[in-house]
Design a protein around this motif. Sequence first.
Motif, PDB file in Angstrom:
ATOM      1  N   THR A   1      -5.288  -8.291  -3.192  1.00  0.00           N
ATOM      2  CA  THR A   1      -5.784  -8.263  -4.571  1.00  0.00           C
ATOM      3  C   THR A   1      -6.530  -6.966  -4.893  1.00  0.00           C
ATOM      4  O   THR A   1      -6.915  -6.230  -3.994  1.00  0.00           O
ATOM      5  CB  THR A   1      -6.792  -9.420  -4.817  1.00  0.00           C
ATOM      6  N   THR A   2      -6.751  -6.756  -6.188  1.00  0.00           N
ATOM      7  CA  THR A   2      -7.662  -5.684  -6.609  1.00  0.00           C
ATOM      8  C   THR A   2      -9.080  -6.165  -6.305  1.00  0.00           C
ATOM      9  O   THR A   2      -9.284  -7.334  -5.946  1.00  0.00           O
ATOM     10  CB  THR A   2      -7.562  -5.442  -8.128  1.00  0.00           C
TER      11      THR A   2
ATOM     12  N   TYR B   1       0.744  -0.466  -4.200  1.00  0.00           N
ATOM     13  CA  TYR B   1       1.046  -1.432  -5.273  1.00  0.00           C
ATOM     14  C   TYR B   1       1.878  -0.778  -6.367  1.00  0.00           C
ATOM     15  O   TYR B   1       2.016   0.452  -6.427  1.00  0.00           O
ATOM     16  CB  TYR B   1      -0.262  -1.994  -5.859  1.00  0.00           C
TER      17      TYR B   1
ATOM     18  N   ASN C   1       2.071  -0.071 -10.317  1.00  0.00           N
ATOM     19  CA  ASN C   1       1.149  -0.034 -11.465  1.00  0.00           C
ATOM     20  C   ASN C   1       1.832  -0.572 -12.737  1.00  0.00           C
ATOM     21  O   ASN C   1       3.008  -0.980 -12.689  1.00  0.00           O
ATOM     22  CB  ASN C   1       0.571   1.381 -11.668  1.00  0.00           C
TER      23      ASN C   1
ATOM     24  N   THR D   1     -11.866  -4.820   2.827  1.00  0.00           N
ATOM     25  CA  THR D   1     -11.527  -3.807   1.837  1.00  0.00           C
ATOM     26  C   THR D   1     -10.543  -2.823   2.449  1.00  0.00           C
ATOM     27  O   THR D   1     -10.814  -2.262   3.503  1.00  0.00           O
ATOM     28  CB  THR D   1     -12.842  -3.090   1.434  1.00  0.00           C
TER      29      THR D   1
ATOM     30  N   LYS E   1      -7.335  -9.627  -8.930  1.00  0.00           N
ATOM     31  CA  LYS E   1      -5.979  -9.734  -9.479  1.00  0.00           C
ATOM     32  C   LYS E   1      -4.995  -9.458  -8.334  1.00  0.00           C
ATOM     33  O   LYS E   1      -5.083  -8.398  -7.681  1.00  0.00           O
ATOM     34  CB  LYS E   1      -5.759  -8.701 -10.599  1.00  0.00           C
TER      35      LYS E   1
ATOM     36  N   ASP F   1     -11.264  -6.943  -8.324  1.00  0.00           N
ATOM     37  CA  ASP F   1     -11.687  -8.070  -9.166  1.00  0.00           C
ATOM     38  C   ASP F   1     -10.717  -9.251  -9.106  1.00  0.00           C
ATOM     39  O   ASP F   1     -10.647 -10.070 -10.021  1.00  0.00           O
ATOM     40  CB  ASP F   1     -11.980  -7.621 -10.610  1.00  0.00           C
TER      41      ASP F   1
ATOM     42  N   LEU G   1      -1.916  -8.149  -6.409  1.00  0.00           N
ATOM     43  CA  LEU G   1      -1.087  -6.963  -6.665  1.00  0.00           C
ATOM     44  C   LEU G   1       0.382  -7.270  -6.394  1.00  0.00           C
ATOM     45  O   LEU G   1       0.729  -8.166  -5.615  1.00  0.00           O
ATOM     46  CB  LEU G   1      -1.549  -5.824  -5.745  1.00  0.00           C
TER      47      LEU G   1
ATOM     48  N   ASN H   1      -8.540   0.275  -2.276  1.00  0.00           N
ATOM     49  CA  ASN H   1      -8.440  -0.130  -3.681  1.00  0.00           C
ATOM     50  C   ASN H   1      -8.426  -1.642  -3.861  1.00  0.00           C
ATOM     51  O   ASN H   1      -8.179  -2.134  -4.958  1.00  0.00           O
ATOM     52  CB  ASN H   1      -7.157   0.464  -4.286  1.00  0.00           C
ATOM     53  N   GLY H   2      -8.637  -2.386  -2.786  1.00  0.00           N
ATOM     54  CA  GLY H   2      -8.603  -3.831  -2.984  1.00  0.00           C
ATOM     55  C   GLY H   2      -8.928  -4.614  -1.732  1.00  0.00           C
ATOM     56  O   GLY H   2      -9.440  -4.069  -0.751  1.00  0.00           O
TER      57      GLY H   2
END
Length: 405
Positions: free
Chosen positions: A180-181, A336, A338, A331, A185, A183, A187, A350-351
């Motif tokens: 995930t990101t 991913y 975009n 982390t 979400k 927050d 990917l 980034n996630g």
Amino acid sequence: MNINEKLKKYHQEHLLKFENELSLKEQSELKKQIESLDFSYLSYIGKPQEQSSASITPIDALTCEQIEQNKQEYENIGLNALKSGEVGVLLLAGGMGTRLGSDNPKGMFNVGKTRDLYIFECLINNALKVVKQVGKPFPFFIMTSEKNDKQTQEFLKEHNYFGYDSKYIRFFVQDMAPCTTFDGKILLEQKGRVATSPNGNGGWFNSLLNNASAKQLLQESNVKWLNVFAVDNVLQQIADPVFVGATLKSNCQIGAKVIRKADPYEKVGVMCKKDGKPSIVEYIDLGEEMALATNEKGERLYNFGVILNYLFNVDLLYKIKDKSLPVHVVTKKIEYVNDEGEVVKPAEPNGHKFEMLCVDMIELADSCLPFEVEREKEFAPIKNKTGVDSVESAQALLEKNGVTL
Ligand code: UTP
């Protein structure tokens, strides 16, 4: 719950944003993947780590000196257990090896200088030494992941399993978790594929039982002990009869190979007791005070680090298999797709990925024997390209142990 309900419940509707660009086959594969993936991992993001109020105390290890004094007895017990087929071995090879940065499974890495010598080969050579002593092979389970299973199996087959009788080898694939990101979400790694990653090295027993052929071998060969080890320690001693014998003699449910830490802050998990039960405290959680604490003889109290080589009693594994392990949110850099549909390879983390860890299994047992080994003889991990725990440091240790590279 149908797939739309699932996506809505977890706020992940964006996973179908490229649906119209996909063929019918791709659409159906994406939906199948979404259906089967466990989205409950998402609930761990942002959850504060439970502050444990458990009391941490030191645990005694069986030291090299003590082992030396009873070596013959331990070895006899271990060899008898191996000869009667009570011991199987299990290689954890589902990791991504991102720090090493090779595209291939880590076991395919060639550590040779003047000849080919693959990590898998080093491990199997070590296992074959014991096979020779015992007079027959023991069951050899290999955990891979969706990402590296095909390549691993093909490579080992191509190399004739480096001389190990393939009748005794069983591969099984571990479970995956979404990426995930920050927050939360999930990917996409392709327009029609969710980004996933192996869910850590903690869920291996359930993954083994989910594979009919591996389960059958475990049950039919009446394996009572499983020696679980990591792929990346090229000096890993497998099915070590002295270790097996000492663990059996101790009546403990688990044996854990440990090394004396190189310095108080070395980045290894340290054996301890938590509320009287065996446990492992991660180096980050150890804290300065405990790292430096000594007894009246000036010996450090938290000085035995684990090297991911455990002997588990199989009855214990069945007993604890439904207990949930903590989920660690880590982390990482995650490739991913975009919003424009382009693949992005991030230079910085980034996630999140989600992992359950083998170290957390120790706490589920009542007893564990920390068994000291000499680090120079048994610990040559390959984690990084250069520097500490790297190809170079492992090569030097292999040479020191008489292996021609
Ligand atoms: P590491 O914790 O070193 O992870 O694995 P890794 O994925 O190999 O390497 P990095 O962190 O991406 O650089 C320790 C052992 O656990 C296995 C690895 O294959 C290695 O033997 N492992 C790790 C699994 O089998 N599955 C996993 O999901 C993670």
